[in-house]
Motif scaffolding. Structure first.
Motif, short mmCIF file in Angstrom:
data_model
loop_
_atom_site.label_atom_id
_atom_site.label_comp_id
_atom_site.label_asym_id
_atom_site.label_seq_id
_atom_site.Cartn_x
_atom_site.Cartn_y
_atom_site.Cartn_z
N THR A 109 40.08 44.36 47.76
CA THR A 109 39.13 45.10 46.94
C THR A 109 39.06 44.61 45.51
O THR A 109 38.27 45.15 44.72
CB THR A 109 39.50 46.60 46.93
OG1 THR A 109 40.85 46.74 46.45
CG2 THR A 109 39.39 47.20 48.32
N ASP A 110 39.84 43.61 45.13
CA ASP A 110 39.82 43.14 43.74
C ASP A 110 38.46 42.54 43.40
O ASP A 110 37.84 41.87 44.23
CB ASP A 110 40.92 42.10 43.51
CG ASP A 110 42.27 42.76 43.33
OD1 ASP A 110 42.43 43.91 43.79
OD2 ASP A 110 43.18 42.13 42.76
N ARG A 111 38.02 42.72 42.16
CA ARG A 111 36.69 42.29 41.73
C ARG A 111 36.70 40.92 41.05
O ARG A 111 35.73 40.55 40.39
CB ARG A 111 36.10 43.33 40.79
CG ARG A 111 35.95 44.70 41.45
CD ARG A 111 35.64 45.75 40.41
NE ARG A 111 35.59 47.09 40.99
CZ ARG A 111 35.53 48.21 40.28
NH1 ARG A 111 35.52 48.14 38.96
NH2 ARG A 111 35.49 49.38 40.88
N ALA A 112 37.78 40.18 41.19
CA ALA A 112 37.87 38.83 40.63
C ALA A 112 38.86 38.04 41.47
O ALA A 112 39.57 38.61 42.32
CB ALA A 112 38.30 38.87 39.16
N SER A 113 38.91 36.71 41.23
CA SER A 113 39.84 35.83 41.94
C SER A 113 40.53 34.93 40.92
O SER A 113 40.39 33.70 40.97
CB SER A 113 39.11 35.00 42.99
OG SER A 113 38.49 35.80 43.96
N ARG A 114 41.28 35.52 40.01
CA ARG A 114 41.92 34.76 38.94
C ARG A 114 43.35 34.41 39.35
O ARG A 114 44.21 35.29 39.49
CB ARG A 114 41.91 35.55 37.63
CG ARG A 114 40.51 35.75 37.06
CD ARG A 114 40.57 36.39 35.70
NE ARG A 114 40.96 37.80 35.77
CZ ARG A 114 40.12 38.80 35.85
NH1 ARG A 114 38.82 38.56 35.89
NH2 ARG A 114 40.55 40.05 35.91
N VAL A 115 43.62 33.11 39.51
CA VAL A 115 44.92 32.64 39.95
C VAL A 115 45.80 32.21 38.78
O VAL A 115 46.98 31.90 38.97
CB VAL A 115 44.75 31.46 40.95
CG1 VAL A 115 44.33 30.20 40.23
CG2 VAL A 115 46.00 31.24 41.78
N ARG A 116 45.26 32.18 37.57
CA ARG A 116 46.03 31.69 36.42
C ARG A 116 47.35 32.44 36.21
O ARG A 116 48.38 31.80 35.93
CB ARG A 116 45.18 31.76 35.15
CG ARG A 116 45.85 31.14 33.93
CD ARG A 116 44.93 31.14 32.72
NE ARG A 116 43.75 30.35 32.98
CZ ARG A 116 43.70 29.03 32.83
NH1 ARG A 116 44.78 28.38 32.44
NH2 ARG A 116 42.58 28.39 33.07
N GLU A 136 37.53 30.54 47.13
CA GLU A 136 36.60 30.88 46.06
C GLU A 136 37.38 31.45 44.87
O GLU A 136 37.42 32.65 44.65
CB GLU A 136 35.55 31.87 46.55
CG GLU A 136 34.72 31.31 47.71
CD GLU A 136 33.75 32.34 48.27
OE1 GLU A 136 33.65 33.44 47.69
OE2 GLU A 136 33.11 32.05 49.30
N ILE A 137 37.99 30.56 44.10
CA ILE A 137 38.84 30.95 42.97
C ILE A 137 38.04 30.79 41.68
O ILE A 137 37.32 29.81 41.50
CB ILE A 137 40.12 30.11 42.95
CG1 ILE A 137 41.01 30.51 44.15
CG2 ILE A 137 40.88 30.28 41.66
CD1 ILE A 137 42.28 29.72 44.25
N ASP A 138 38.19 31.75 40.77
CA ASP A 138 37.42 31.73 39.52
C ASP A 138 37.90 30.66 38.55
O ASP A 138 37.09 30.12 37.79
CB ASP A 138 37.51 33.10 38.83
CG ASP A 138 36.86 34.20 39.66
OD1 ASP A 138 36.04 33.88 40.53
OD2 ASP A 138 37.19 35.39 39.43
N ASP A 139 39.18 30.36 38.54
CA ASP A 139 39.74 29.42 37.56
C ASP A 139 40.57 28.33 38.26
O ASP A 139 41.80 28.28 38.08
CB ASP A 139 40.59 30.16 36.53
CG ASP A 139 41.56 31.14 37.18
OD1 ASP A 139 41.58 31.23 38.43
OD2 ASP A 139 42.32 31.80 36.45
N PRO A 140 39.92 27.47 39.04
CA PRO A 140 40.68 26.44 39.77
C PRO A 140 41.41 25.46 38.86
O PRO A 140 42.40 24.86 39.27
CB PRO A 140 39.60 25.73 40.60
CG PRO A 140 38.32 25.98 39.86
CD PRO A 140 38.47 27.34 39.26
N GLU A 141 40.96 25.29 37.62
CA GLU A 141 41.63 24.37 36.71
C GLU A 141 43.05 24.80 36.39
O GLU A 141 43.88 23.98 35.97
CB GLU A 141 40.83 24.24 35.41
CG GLU A 141 40.79 25.47 34.53
CD GLU A 141 39.80 26.54 34.99
OE1 GLU A 141 39.77 27.63 34.40
OE2 GLU A 141 39.05 26.27 35.96
N ALA A 142 43.38 26.09 36.61
CA ALA A 142 44.73 26.57 36.34
C ALA A 142 45.75 25.99 37.30
O ALA A 142 46.95 26.04 37.03
CB ALA A 142 44.76 28.10 36.42
#
Length: 599
Positions: A109-116, A136-142
C-alpha cells in the motif's frame, strides 16, 4: 601478514637467546617448542589475523509499494515475499515511502518506491543489499554505490491491458465563455491498451469527449481537448476519465486538476496603439503563462476591438475589465483611463514605448530581481536591438533588464518594478517582437523575460484566504505546497472536509516561517477535500498515487553495486586454540629440557 612476520621473528629470537649457547645433545626439540610458544604469545599480543575475512550476511529489502497491485496476480507478490523472508530471516526490511522492519503481515500500500534509505543502511553497515522489487523504483541511482555482492530480484510483470490518465494540464483560472484547452496525457501498461473514449468533466458535468486510439505497450500519447467554460464562481474539479474494454487497473483511469472559475478574465491586456509587441504579449499570456486573457485594442478614438474575433466592444466594457482583473497589462497610453494605480486593483504592467526613436539599444543583463533566476541562462549577446526610453521612474525597487547603446558606453534600464505595496512593473521599451520573430535564442529570450514577468505578476498574493494549496491537485504520496494569503498570519488553522467520504472533518495547522510565504505538508489519502480557512475555502483534489501509473522498469534483475563490503577477518584473540598452543608448547618444552638434563 606483517603481524605474523613479527611474531615469527620474536619466536626465532626467543629460541636463539635461550639455546644458542647450550651444548647439550637434543637441544633442537626444546628450541623449536620455545620458538612455537613465543610465536604464539607474540601473535596473541599483536592480535594477528588468523583466517580469511568473513563476508557479512546481506541486508534484504522488499518493495511494498502499491504498484504491485497494478495489473498483476496477487500470487506474484506472495511468491517473491516468501523468497525474501527465506533469505532475510528475522531481518527483512520493507521499503516504499519509508524503511522499516517487516511484521507478520505484508501489504502493498505504500505510495512511493524509494530504495535510498535501504541502500544507505547497507552502505553504512558494509553489507550487501538484496532488493526484491517489481522493478519500478523511484531512485535507482541510489543503488550504484551499494557494497559489492548486492543484487536485484524482480518479480513477474503484469500482462493485462491497462490504460491510465497520467497527467492533466489546464489553466489555473478561467472565466465564463472562455475556450479552455486541456492537455491530457494517457499511458498504457505492459499489456498495451485498446481503443476507447476519453472524456472531460467539470464539476461532475461532461464538457468534452473524444475517441481514443489503441496504444502499444508502455506507450504514451498527449491530446488536447477544448471546451467553453460555463458560468460559475469558485474552484471546480476538472476530471479526465478514460474508458477502455478489459481494463486491468481501474484505479488509474482518471485524474483531476482544479480550475478556478471567475466572473471576469484572469488577465486583461489593453493597447491604445496596437503593434507586434502587444500581440505577442497577448499570445504569451494565453499560450505559455496559461492565463485566461482578454485583450482589447483601440483602433480609433473611442473604437475598441476584442483581439481574437475583432468584434467591437464599448469603452465601458474595457474600463470594467481593467478595474476587475487581477492582472492588467496596459500598453501605449497607460493613463488613458486615469492614473493606472488608481483604476486597477491587482498586479499591473505598464508598457510605454518611446514617443520618438532612440536608436539601437542592446540587452546586456538582468540585475538582481524577482525575475533574475529564470533569466540567468539567457544569451543576451545574440538578441536584436530594442528602442528604449531615456528615463523611467527613479524610485523603482529593482531593475529587471539593462541595455547598452551600440558601440558606446551609454546604459539605460528598460524594465523596472515594485514589489510593495502591490506588484507593479514598468517597461519603457519596444521592439521585443524582433526577438520573437527571429526564433531560436531570441524567441527563448522573449519567453524567458516576459514569461517570468507575467508569472511574477500572476503570483501576486491578493487572495483573501489565509492559506490555500498550490496547485489544487496533487497525487497521493506527494507533498502539498500551501501559500500564505493576504492575511499574512504565521500560523493558520485549516479544517479539511472530505466531500466524497461522508463529510469527515480533520484539522490542520500550517506554520509559515518568517519571511516565507510557502509551507509544505504531506498529502492526505486520495479524494476530494474542501479546505476551510479564515477568509474563504479552497478545493483540494488528491489523485491516486503515481505507483498506479504504468511505467518502464528502472532497474534490471541481477548483480549491482561497486562499493566495499566491510566484513571482519578472525583475530588471534578470537580463537581459543592459540592460547592452548602457547600453553602446551611451554609445558612440552619443560619436559624436553628435563629429558636432556636442562633445568
Amino acid at each position: 601478514m606483517i603481524s605474523w612476520l613479527i611474531a615469527l621473528a620474536a619466536g626465532a629470537a626467543g629460541a636463539g637467546a635461550a639455546y644458542a649457547r647450550v651444548r647439550a645433545h637434543g637441544r633442537l626439540v626444546p628450541a623449536l617448542l620455545r620458538a612455537l610458544s613465543v610465536t604464539s604469545l607474540a601473535a596473541l599480543a599483536l592480535n594477528a589475523v588468523v583466517g580469511a575475512r568473513r563476508v557479512p550476511p546481506p541486508l534484504v529489502a522488499l518493495d511494498v509499494s502499491a504498484s504491485w497491485g497494478r495489473g498483476r496476480d496477487a500470487a506474484a507478490f506472495t511468491t517473491l515475499a516468501r523468497r525474501a523472508r527465506e533469505e532475510g530471516g528475522d531481518s527483512l526490511y520493507l521499503f516504499g515511502d519509508s524503511l522499516r522492519l517487516a511484521g507478520d503481515s505484508l501489504t502493498t500500500t505504500d505510495r512511493a518506491s524509494r530504495v535510498r534509505p535501504a541502500a544507505e543502511r547497507a552502505m553504512a553497515a558494509g553489507r550487501p543489499l538484496v532488493v526484491f522489487t517489481d522493478g519500478e523504483i523511484d531512485d535507482p541511482e541510489a543503488l550504484r554505490a551499494v557494497p559489492a555482492g548486492s543484487r536485484v530480484v524482480i518479480g513477474p510483470a503484469g500482462s493485462g491491458a491497462d490504460a491510465a490518465v497520467v497527467d492533466v494540464r489546464a489553466p489555473r483560472v478561467a472565466s465564463a465563455g472562455d475556450t479552455v484547452a486541456v492537455r491530457v496525457t494517457v499511458g498504457a501498461g505492459t499489456g498495451a491498451a485498446p481503443g476507447g473514449t476519453l472524456r472531460l468533466e467539470l464539476a461532475g458535468r461532461r464538457v468534452a469527449s473524444l475517441p481514443f486510439e489503441a496504444l502499444p505497450a508502455l506507450g504514451e500519447r498527449t491530446v488536447t481537448m477544448t471546451f467553453v467554460v460555463p458560468a460559475g464562481n469558485g474552484p471546480a474539479e476538472l476530471r479526465a476519465v478514460i474508458e477502455v474494454a478489459g481494463d486491468a487497473e481501474p484505479g488509474n483511469d482518471a485524474a483531476s486538476a482544479v480550475l478556478d472559475l471567475t466572473a471576469g478574465a484572469a488577465a486583461v491586456l489593453v493597447s491604445t496603439s496596437p503593434d507586434l509587441d502587444s500581440r505577442e504579449l497577448a499570445a504569451l499570456l494565453r499560450g505559455t503563462v496559461l492565463l485566461p486573457t482578454r485583450a482589447y485594442f483601440r483602433v480609433a478614438p473611442g473604437q475598441w476591438r476584442e483581439d481574437q474575433a475583432l468584434q467591437p466592444v464599448g469603452e465601458e466594457v474595457v474600463r470594467r475589465a481593467v478595474r476587475e482583473a487581477p492582472v492588467v497589462v496596459l500598453h501605449g497610453d497607460t493613463a488613458l483611463f486615469g492614473p493606472p494605480r488608481e483604476v486597477t486593483r491587482g498586479a499591473l504592467a505598464l508598457v510605454a514605448p518611446p514617443a520618438a526613436p532612440q536608436g539601437e539599444w542592446f540587452a546586456t543583463g538582468a540585475p538582481l530581481s524577482p525575475m533574475s533566476t529564470p533569466l540567468s541562462g539567457t544569451m543576451w549577446d545574440s538578441l536584436p536591438p530594442l528602442d528604449v526610453s531615456p528615463a523611467l521612474p527613479p524610485n523603482a525597487q529593482f531593475d529587471v533588464l539593462e541595455t547598452r547603446r551600440a558601440r558606446r558606453l551609454d546604459q539605460r534600464v528598460a524594465i523596472v518594478g515594485w514589489e510593495r505595496p502591490r506588484r507593479v512593473l514598468v517597461a519603457g521599451a519596444s521592439g521585443f517582437w524582433r526577438w520573437r520573430f527571429g526564433g531560436g535564442v531570441g524567441s527563448d529570450a522573449f519567453t524567458a523575460v516576459w514569461g517570468s514577468i507575467l508569472d511574477w505578476l500572476a503570483g501576486e498574493s491578493a487572495d483573501a484566504r489565509a492559506a490555500y494549496p498550490v496547485p489544487g491537485a496533487v497525487r497521493a504520496g506527494e507533498v502539498i505546497q500551501w501559500r500564505r494569503g493576504a492575511g499574512g498570519d504565521s500560523v493558520v488553522r485549516a479544517a479539511i472536509v472530505r466531500r466524497d467520504g461522508g463529510g469527515r472533518e480533520d484539522s490542520l495547522v500550517l506554520r509559515f516561517g518568517s519571511g516565507n510565504g510557502v509551507t509544505q505538508q504531506p498529502a492526505p489519502p486520495p479524494g476530494r477535500y474542501e479546505v476551510r480557512t479564515p477568509g474563504g475555502s479552497s478545493l483540494l483534489v488528491v489523485n491516486p498515487s503515481a505507483e498506479l501509473l504504468p511505467r518502464r522498469p528502472t532497474v534490471a534483475d541481477g548483480a549491482i553495486g561497486s562499493g566495499t563490503t566491510m566484513g571482519e577477518a578472525p583475530r588471534a584473540r578470537d580463537v581459543p586454540w592459540l592460547f592452548a598452543v602457547a600453553l602446551l608448547a611451554l609445558c612440552a618444552e619443560w619436559l624436553a629440557r628435563r629429558r636432556v638434563g636442562l633445568r
